[in-house]
Write a protein that holds these residues in place. Structure first.
Motif, short mmCIF file in Angstrom:
data_model
loop_
_atom_site.label_atom_id
_atom_site.label_comp_id
_atom_site.label_asym_id
_atom_site.label_seq_id
_atom_site.Cartn_x
_atom_site.Cartn_y
_atom_site.Cartn_z
N ILE A 52 0.81 -1.13 0.15
CA ILE A 52 0.08 0.10 0.09
C ILE A 52 0.79 1.29 0.02
O ILE A 52 0.56 2.08 -0.83
N ALA A 53 1.95 1.20 0.77
CA ALA A 53 2.85 2.42 0.93
C ALA A 53 3.56 2.63 -0.13
O ALA A 53 4.05 3.83 -0.47
N ALA A 54 3.72 1.64 -1.02
CA ALA A 54 4.48 1.95 -2.37
C ALA A 54 3.92 3.05 -3.23
O ALA A 54 4.40 3.12 -4.30
N PHE A 55 2.49 3.21 -3.22
CA PHE A 55 1.90 4.00 -4.03
C PHE A 55 1.71 5.21 -3.47
O PHE A 55 1.64 5.52 -2.24
N PRO A 56 2.22 6.32 -4.41
CA PRO A 56 2.29 7.84 -3.92
C PRO A 56 1.08 8.18 -3.34
O PRO A 56 0.83 9.09 -2.38
N ILE A 57 -0.04 8.01 -4.18
CA ILE A 57 -1.64 8.48 -3.38
C ILE A 57 -2.77 7.66 -3.52
O ILE A 57 -2.61 6.81 -4.62
N TRP A 58 -3.36 7.44 -2.96
CA TRP A 58 -4.60 6.52 -2.81
C TRP A 58 -6.06 7.72 -2.91
O TRP A 58 -6.02 8.42 -2.08
N ASN A 59 -6.80 7.50 -3.86
CA ASN A 59 -7.91 8.20 -3.98
C ASN A 59 -9.06 7.89 -3.08
O ASN A 59 -10.12 8.77 -2.74
N TYR A 60 -9.20 6.56 -2.83
CA TYR A 60 -10.25 6.11 -1.88
C TYR A 60 -9.71 5.30 -0.84
O TYR A 60 -8.50 4.71 -0.69
N GLN A 61 -10.59 5.22 0.54
CA GLN A 61 -9.88 4.50 1.44
C GLN A 61 -10.47 3.34 1.58
O GLN A 61 -11.77 2.86 1.62
N PHE A 62 -9.53 2.15 1.68
CA PHE A 62 -10.07 0.86 1.46
C PHE A 62 -9.60 0.23 2.80
O PHE A 62 -8.25 0.73 3.43
N GLU A 63 -10.52 -0.36 3.64
CA GLU A 63 -10.20 -1.19 4.99
C GLU A 63 -9.87 -2.60 4.92
O GLU A 63 -10.78 -3.36 4.17
N PHE A 64 -8.85 -3.10 5.34
CA PHE A 64 -8.61 -4.43 5.28
C PHE A 64 -8.61 -5.14 6.50
O PHE A 64 -8.54 -4.46 7.63
N ASP A 65 -8.39 -6.39 6.78
CA ASP A 65 -8.47 -7.28 8.02
C ASP A 65 -6.98 -6.65 8.71
O ASP A 65 -5.99 -6.21 7.94
N GLY A 66 -6.80 -6.84 9.99
CA GLY A 66 -5.81 -6.37 10.79
C GLY A 66 -5.82 -4.95 10.99
O GLY A 66 -4.52 -4.43 11.18
N ASP B 106 -17.18 -1.69 -14.90
CA ASP B 106 -16.77 -0.58 -14.37
C ASP B 106 -15.96 0.22 -15.32
O ASP B 106 -14.69 0.12 -15.38
N LEU B 107 -16.35 1.28 -16.00
CA LEU B 107 -15.66 2.42 -16.98
C LEU B 107 -15.07 3.29 -16.22
O LEU B 107 -15.66 4.08 -15.41
N GLY B 108 -13.88 3.70 -16.04
CA GLY B 108 -13.07 4.22 -15.34
C GLY B 108 -13.17 4.03 -14.06
O GLY B 108 -13.34 4.81 -13.12
N CYS B 109 -12.33 2.86 -13.52
CA CYS B 109 -12.68 2.12 -12.29
C CYS B 109 -11.73 2.69 -11.37
O CYS B 109 -12.02 2.15 -10.15
N SER B 110 -10.80 3.46 -11.66
CA SER B 110 -9.97 3.91 -10.60
C SER B 110 -9.29 2.65 -9.86
O SER B 110 -8.93 1.56 -10.41
N SER B 111 -9.19 2.99 -8.80
CA SER B 111 -8.73 1.81 -7.89
C SER B 111 -9.80 0.82 -7.42
O SER B 111 -9.37 0.01 -6.67
N GLY B 112 -10.90 0.81 -8.02
CA GLY B 112 -11.74 -0.52 -7.79
C GLY B 112 -12.87 -0.27 -6.75
O GLY B 112 -13.35 -1.27 -6.31
N LEU B 113 -12.85 0.90 -6.16
CA LEU B 113 -13.86 1.14 -5.08
C LEU B 113 -15.28 0.69 -5.68
O LEU B 113 -16.04 -0.39 -4.75
#
Lengths: 274, 271
Positions: B10-24, B65-72
């Motif tokens: 996750i940290a390897a990407f300079p920017i995230w447009n959406y907040q995703f929550e994962f386990d842990g 999903d057209l123009g799906c960005s990071s898949g939210l």
């Protein structure tokens, strides 16, 4: 082709939008005679302007005529010395009429070709110096794709003659070609996008063209009501040829309706009302 | 994938447009926290409306999903039970992010695919029931071609969320993206009015409902509040009579639509 055969072949078509004059006093029967003046005036308007920026001749030029109808403007290009013209039209009848006209005018077969095609699905593989886009733009719904064709054929110059929206801003009005059976109208969708002056200029700039909306020089507006009320206009777009010599159209005065809308005071009110 | 690896990726990407929550307790670091509200509100707005038409689930549906960005929204579709989702975006980074999200969420790889492509050059060879067209129409210059694509895949339902010109008539306003890198083809774009969207969808045989706004908090939602953005549901066969229609904006808003400065300022705010 002898006179009798030519007359028969002309009569074989249900309708002619343009008058062509051939030897022995033979002419095509124009559907609306009042439009004789229209086509003469249009020639003096945008076609003369095209010749003016090309040194008076189209010699050495390859011309693409999009929505060529019976080849009236393609023939003007040939008569102005163009090396080659390709005319494309969505109606089979127009292509047949254009072929008849060019045959009867004895234009060398290596100097022209007419093709029936939807311009948006046709694969243009040849290069052209000049594109004629006359009476086409307000019958289509894909203005950006139209400019992609100009770009693909590498056109230095484009002549656009089109209906325009009256508005003093930059947009395309969604309109409808009500009668799709009218052979002059839309070929794929009923919905069409009618540009404002500003929209054409911005769109052309996106593709690297400078644009001049041409000042009217009509001496008689018979059969030209759309031009007379400034609802129709021609534009010359060029990538590197100078258009400085051309006289620019003065857009119509902004109507009171528009003035009110553009009034900064009411804009403040708009913000306050949010 | 363990927590440390996920955090590193996750940290390897300079920017995230959406907040995703994962386990842990792992989350993607969203640049603007106010946008969390924006996405929650948008979910309650158009995504709920979609589910209300499909019996609360997307089971049995194939979603594009057209123009799906990071898949939210692609992920929302999967979580709502969609059989299969295809996400397309022009950005390599967005596709890499979406693939990481789906992997970390443990979505079965037979249920999704992401492709980097210019949507106007994309040749679909599989059918879809539902198309998500979110934030795309107002950043392209080829509205007809976009509907041709959505029609070609066989969609009977489209969720269309788009920026709007506020002119009270049917037109597409010529505008420019202030961030040309977001452009699909050109930085020149055609921004539709509400009526233009209805005409366009009608041309392709869709019935369309402009969805009534139902936001509970307009933080980071000013474009919706001010009539500069709206979602529509377009349908070929599903009746839309259960959906509440957004009342038409008053005509005097025309004014702001010809003042492109305002919209550009907003674009800057939301980038």
């Amino acid at each position: 082709m002898d006179a009798t055969e030519l007359k028969e072949r002309i009569a074989g078509f249900p309708r002619w939008h343009y008058q062509f004059d051939f030897a022995d006093g033979i002419s095509t029967p124009i559907a609306k005679p009042e439009e004789m003046n229209r086509h003469r005036q249009r020639r003096n308007y945008f076609f003369e302007a095209l010749l003016q920026v090309n040194g008076g001749t189209l010699e050495g030029k390859r011309v693409l005529d999009l929505g060529c109808n019976a080849g009236f403007w393609s023939l003007q290009a040939i008569e102005a010395g163009a090396d080659f013209v390709l005319g494309v039209d969505g109606r089979e009848m127009h292509v047949e009429q254009a072929n008849l006209v060019f045959e009867a005018k004895s234009v060398g077969k290596d100097r022209y070709r007419f093709e029936e095609a939807n311009i948006f699905t046709h694969d243009f593989t040849e290069k052209f110096d000049i594109v004629l886009c006359l009476g086409l733009m307000y019958h289509i719904s894909k203005p950006v794709e139209l400019f992609e064709i100009f770009d693909k054929v590498n056109a230095e110059m484009v002549v656009i003659d089109t209906s325009v929206s009256f508005a003093p801003s930059s947009f395309f009005e969604v309109s409808r070609d009500r009668n799709m059976d009218d052979p002059r109208n839309a070929i794929d969708y009923e919905i069409v996008l009618v540009p404002t002056r500003g929209a054409i200029i911005e769109l052309a700039a996106q593709f690297g063209y400078k644009t001049v909306p041409l000042a009217h020089n009509m001496t008689d507006y018979t059969g030209m009501h759309d031009y007379e009320i400034q609802r129709r206009l021609a534009f010359i777009c060029a990538r590197s040829v100078s258009l400085d010599a051309l006289k620019r159209e003065t857009p119509p005065p902004v109507t009171p309706w528009w003035k009110a809308l553009l009034n900064p005071a009411s804009r403040g009110w708009q913000r306050a009302a949010r | 994938m363990d927590v440390n690896e996920l955090q590193d990726r996750i940290a390897a990407f300079p920017i995230w447009n959406y907040q995703f929550e994962f386990d842990g307790g792992v989350k993607t670091p969203i640049a603007d926290w106010q946008r969390v509200n924006r996405q929650e509100q948008r979910y309650g707005y158009f995504f709920k409306a979609l589910l209300s038409l499909t019996g609360g689930s997307l089971k049995g549906k194939r979603v594009l999903d057209l123009g799906c960005s990071s898949g939210l929204w692609t992920l929302h579709a999967i979580e709502a039970g969609a059989d299969f989702v295809l996400g397309i975006d022009g950005s390599e980074t967005a596709i890499d992010q979406a693939e990481l999200v789906f992997e970390a969420k443990g979505v079965d790889s037979s249920r999704y695919r992401f492709e980097r492509a210019n949507i106007f050059e994309y040749e679909p060879n599989e059918p879809f029931d539902v198309v998500l067209c979110l934030g795309l129409l107002s950043v392209v210059s080829k509205p007809l071609a976009l509907f041709e694509l959505m029609t070609r895949v066989g969609a009977t339902l489209i969720v269309l969320d788009t920026g709007l010109s506020r002119a009270p008539t049917k037109l597409f306003e010529v505008d420019r993206l202030i961030e040309p890198r977001n452009a699909v083809d050109y930085d020149m774009v055609l921004v539709p009015t509400r009526q233009a969207v209805l005409e366009l969808a009608g041309q392709f045989g869709f019935q369309t409902v402009p969805l009534a706004l139902n936001m509970t908090d307009y933080t980071s939602m000013e474009d919706y509040r001010d009539g500069e953005r709206l979602a529509f549901i377009c349908s070929k066969d599903v009746p839309l009579s259960s959906l509440e229609l957004e009342p038409r904006a008053p005509g005097n808003a025309w004014l702001a639509s010809i003042d492109r400065t305002a919209r550009r300022a907003r674009q800057r705010l939301h980038r």
